[in-house]
Scaffold this active site. Sequence first.
Site, short mmCIF file in Angstrom:
data_model
loop_
_atom_site.label_atom_id
_atom_site.label_comp_id
_atom_site.label_asym_id
_atom_site.label_seq_id
_atom_site.Cartn_x
_atom_site.Cartn_y
_atom_site.Cartn_z
N LYS B 91 -13.78 62.38 -14.94
CA LYS B 91 -14.67 62.58 -13.80
C LYS B 91 -15.56 61.35 -13.74
O LYS B 91 -16.42 61.16 -14.59
CB LYS B 91 -15.49 63.85 -14.00
CG LYS B 91 -16.61 64.05 -13.00
CD LYS B 91 -17.02 65.52 -13.00
CE LYS B 91 -18.49 65.78 -13.21
NZ LYS B 91 -19.39 65.40 -12.15
N GLY B 152 -27.85 69.10 -9.65
CA GLY B 152 -28.90 69.95 -10.22
C GLY B 152 -29.92 70.46 -9.22
O GLY B 152 -30.87 71.13 -9.61
N ALA B 179 -21.34 69.22 -7.45
CA ALA B 179 -22.79 69.00 -7.52
C ALA B 179 -23.56 69.63 -6.38
O ALA B 179 -23.11 69.66 -5.23
CB ALA B 179 -23.13 67.51 -7.57
N GLY B 180 -24.73 70.16 -6.74
CA GLY B 180 -25.68 70.67 -5.74
C GLY B 180 -25.52 72.14 -5.40
O GLY B 180 -26.32 72.69 -4.66
N THR B 202 -25.39 73.63 -13.45
CA THR B 202 -26.75 74.12 -13.58
C THR B 202 -26.93 75.54 -13.05
O THR B 202 -27.66 76.34 -13.66
CB THR B 202 -27.73 73.16 -12.86
OG1 THR B 202 -27.41 71.82 -13.26
CG2 THR B 202 -29.17 73.45 -13.22
#
Lengths: 65, 252
Positions: B91, B152, B179-180, B202
């Site tokens: 990644k 995050g 992500a996010g 997260t």
Amino acid sequence: MRIDLNGQTVETQARTLADLLAEQGFEAPCVATALNGDFIARALRPATRLNEGVKVEVLSPMQGG
Amino acid sequence: MFYDVDLTSRLMLGTAQYPSPKVLLEAIEASGAEVITVSLRREGVAGGAFRDLLANSCCRLLPNTAGCHTVREAVTTARMAREVFGTSWIKLEVIGHADTLQPDPFGLVEAARELCAEGFDVFPYTTEDLIVGEKLLEAGCKVLMPWGAPIGSGQGLRNLAGLRTMRAHFSGVPLVVDAGIGAPSQAAQAMELGFDGVLLNTAVAKAVDPVGMARAFGRAIQAGREGFEAGLMPERDMASASTPVFGMAELA
């Protein structure tokens, strides 16, 4: 000889990267190594000589996202 | 689906920030994820325990280059990861900005070109920019991983229209929203748009009950995918009665 190992100044008797790992107690099969920012493959560690002031990174598997 | 590997689950789960290794292992299991992301760091006190955990999990590993800001750092990290983890999957993150953790698209394409040439299977963390996506495919990537929102942040799909356009533009390319993502509904939304997978960390690790949240994400992603495959109805501006008017009594 003094070198930089994972950000710490270390006094070492080791002449090669393989010797350094043994001297510092790393489990050689479980870590990856870099010298002055370049990857050094496992097989090349015994032939990789250390010089005064080199920067060595010894990295292990850690949690990541 | 991804570099000739077919997976049952479309969730990829990060392994950082969990309250304990035990909770992490249970969360992986509850989520149904078959791919987990890992990283390389200077070994701390818990390093040995994490290695044992990896050995006990039957997941495929996706090492990352998290925290790398230059092509050189990312390429060296990828080479180190390939040796330690025994996989050519990587990644690829080349971070361009410290506050947003937005990818540096120029460094990303350059690093991707180098790594693809060395036989890596590159999963590039990118934006929804179509031209960057094209350049990454030209470099040899066979998957693209656009961000939903900054890493995050839990904001979900911040540029919905852009992601929709990206999905339409790269119709045959596996796309993973990375992500996010903060809530299962956001992951479901990505899947309903036709994305091939979701990568998150997260939202599960920092939940009050990470194991319960991992299960919720697994189900949401499956539900979203099934919704996509079943074909969503078109949106309308005005109401359209679902109960037939025919046969309505005259009561007024």
